[in-house]
Design a protein around this motif. Structure first.
Motif, PDB file in Angstrom:
ATOM      1  N   ALA A  44       1.422  -1.038  -0.024  1.00 26.78           N
ATOM      2  CA  ALA A  44      -0.424   0.228   0.012  1.00 26.78           C
ATOM      3  C   ALA A  44       0.857   1.014   0.114  1.00 26.78           C
ATOM      4  O   ALA A  44       1.351   1.668   1.064  1.00 26.78           O
ATOM      5  CB  ALA A  44      -0.865  -0.350   1.012  1.00 26.78           C
ATOM      6  N   CYS A  46       0.417   5.294   0.342  1.00 26.31           N
ATOM      7  CA  CYS A  46      -0.538   6.347   0.348  1.00 26.31           C
ATOM      8  C   CYS A  46       0.480   7.179   0.138  1.00 26.31           C
ATOM      9  O   CYS A  46       1.299   7.893   0.312  1.00 26.31           O
ATOM     10  CB  CYS A  46      -0.703   6.118   2.194  1.00 26.31           C
ATOM     11  N   VAL A  48      -0.341  11.798   0.683  1.00 21.97           N
ATOM     12  CA  VAL A  48      -1.522  12.872   1.565  1.00 21.97           C
ATOM     13  C   VAL A  48      -1.271  14.210   0.949  1.00 21.97           C
ATOM     14  O   VAL A  48      -0.465  14.268   0.517  1.00 21.97           O
ATOM     15  CB  VAL A  48      -0.874  13.008   3.452  1.00 21.97           C
ATOM     16  N   ALA A  54      -0.621  11.680  -6.039  1.00 23.13           N
ATOM     17  CA  ALA A  54      -1.156  10.364  -6.435  1.00 23.13           C
ATOM     18  C   ALA A  54      -1.572   9.577  -7.690  1.00 23.13           C
ATOM     19  O   ALA A  54      -1.580   8.278  -7.713  1.00 23.13           O
ATOM     20  CB  ALA A  54      -2.558  10.629  -5.045  1.00 23.13           C
ATOM     21  N   THR A  72      -1.035  -0.903  -4.696  1.00 21.29           N
ATOM     22  CA  THR A  72      -2.029  -0.326  -4.496  1.00 21.29           C
ATOM     23  C   THR A  72      -1.949   1.473  -4.076  1.00 21.29           C
ATOM     24  O   THR A  72      -1.051   2.088  -3.093  1.00 21.29           O
ATOM     25  CB  THR A  72      -3.392  -0.646  -3.697  1.00 21.29           C
ATOM     26  N   VAL A  73      -2.591   2.693  -4.553  1.00 24.47           N
ATOM     27  CA  VAL A  73      -2.941   3.395  -4.202  1.00 24.47           C
ATOM     28  C   VAL A  73      -3.902   4.746  -3.087  1.00 24.47           C
ATOM     29  O   VAL A  73      -4.927   4.144  -3.801  1.00 24.47           O
ATOM     30  CB  VAL A  73      -2.596   4.432  -5.293  1.00 24.47           C
ATOM     31  N   THR A  74      -3.039   4.608  -2.695  1.00 28.30           N
ATOM     32  CA  THR A  74      -4.510   5.622  -1.716  1.00 28.30           C
ATOM     33  C   THR A  74      -4.440   6.615  -0.893  1.00 28.30           C
ATOM     34  O   THR A  74      -3.178   7.439  -1.238  1.00 28.30           O
ATOM     35  CB  THR A  74      -4.526   5.028  -0.667  1.00 28.30           C
ATOM     36  N   LEU A  76      -5.238  10.196   1.413  1.00 32.52           N
ATOM     37  CA  LEU A  76      -5.450  10.095   2.260  1.00 32.52           C
ATOM     38  C   LEU A  76      -5.668  12.062   2.339  1.00 32.52           C
ATOM     39  O   LEU A  76      -4.574  12.753   2.417  1.00 32.52           O
ATOM     40  CB  LEU A  76      -4.725   9.754   3.679  1.00 32.52           C
ATOM     41  N   ALA A  82      -3.866   6.101   8.776  1.00 27.63           N
ATOM     42  CA  ALA A  82      -2.897   4.799   7.912  1.00 27.63           C
ATOM     43  C   ALA A  82      -3.113   4.101   8.073  1.00 27.63           C
ATOM     44  O   ALA A  82      -1.313   3.603   7.827  1.00 27.63           O
ATOM     45  CB  ALA A  82      -1.845   6.154   7.740  1.00 27.63           C
ATOM     46  N   CYS A  85      -0.643   1.445   5.326  1.00 25.07           N
ATOM     47  CA  CYS A  85       0.123   1.806   4.447  1.00 25.07           C
ATOM     48  C   CYS A  85       1.785   1.465   4.606  1.00 25.07           C
ATOM     49  O   CYS A  85       2.237   1.247   6.207  1.00 25.07           O
ATOM     50  CB  CYS A  85       0.130   3.711   4.815  1.00 25.07           C
ATOM     51  N   LEU A  88       4.180   5.773   2.416  1.00 19.11           N
ATOM     52  CA  LEU A  88       3.653   6.505   3.386  1.00 19.11           C
ATOM     53  C   LEU A  88       4.142   8.363   2.707  1.00 19.11           C
ATOM     54  O   LEU A  88       5.421   9.140   2.964  1.00 19.11           O
ATOM     55  CB  LEU A  88       3.115   7.113   3.923  1.00 19.11           C
TER      56      LEU A  88
END
Length: 170
Positions: A44, A46, A48, A54, A72-74, A76, A82, A85, A88
């Motif tokens: 993951a 992540c 911000v 992103a 995966t890209v999330t 936040l 988090a 993650c 980050l």
């Protein structure tokens, strides 16, 4: 590693795409402890505070895996938790609002990255910076070790290595 360095050296990509390439390669040339990233578990990533990074990271990682881990890209929001993650990225403008998130990451196996001045010296694992019109990066090996990360010597050979300063906030 040649593809990473030639892409980074070319510096022809947009700033978000270039940051995404660095983030992807940080993950590609690092290993997490098995308790933090089990075999087959998605890796993951992540972000911000920078939707463009992103989006670019999503495009960069699309269809790729790292050591059998789906990427995966999330996105936040500052102040969000988090959990899960592995990498980050917090943009400089969100550092203060993300202090709790970074503190949470500090106690886990998270590869923390920012473009904030002094981030790696303040306890982050890596910092992206522009130097002589080129994207460069620093790595704090002590922070990586505290996170249980094993960073490839190939990646370290390209980095400026920094150490913690006093009053480490992250």
């Amino acid at each position: 590693m040649c593809a990473f360095w030639s892409f980074a050296s070319a510096q022809t990509a947009s700033p978000p795409a270039l940051k995404a390439a660095f983030l992807y390669n940080f993950a590609k040339f690092s290993e997490w402890p098995s308790g933090a990233l089990a075999p087959g578990q998605p890796l993951a990533m992540c972000v911000v505070g920078d939707a463009a990074v992103a989006d670019a990271l999503g495009q960069t990682t699309k269809g790729h895996t790292i050591d059998g881990h789906e990427l995966t890209v999330t996105v936040l929001k500052a102040g969000e938790s988090a959990p899960g993650c592995h990498l980050l990225y917090v943009t400089a403008s969100e550092i203060k609002r993300s202090a709790g998130l970074l503190l949470e990451a500090k106690g886990a196996s998270v590869f923390t990255v920012s473009n904030a001045d002094g981030f790696a010296e303040s306890g982050g694992v890596a910092q992206l910076m522009v130097e002589n019109d080129r994207m460069r990066f620093t790595i704090n090996i002590g922070s990586a070790q505290r996170a249980g990360l094993n960073i490839s010597s190939k990646l370290l050979s390209l980095a400026k290595i920094v150490k913690d300063q006093n009053n480490v906030p992250y």
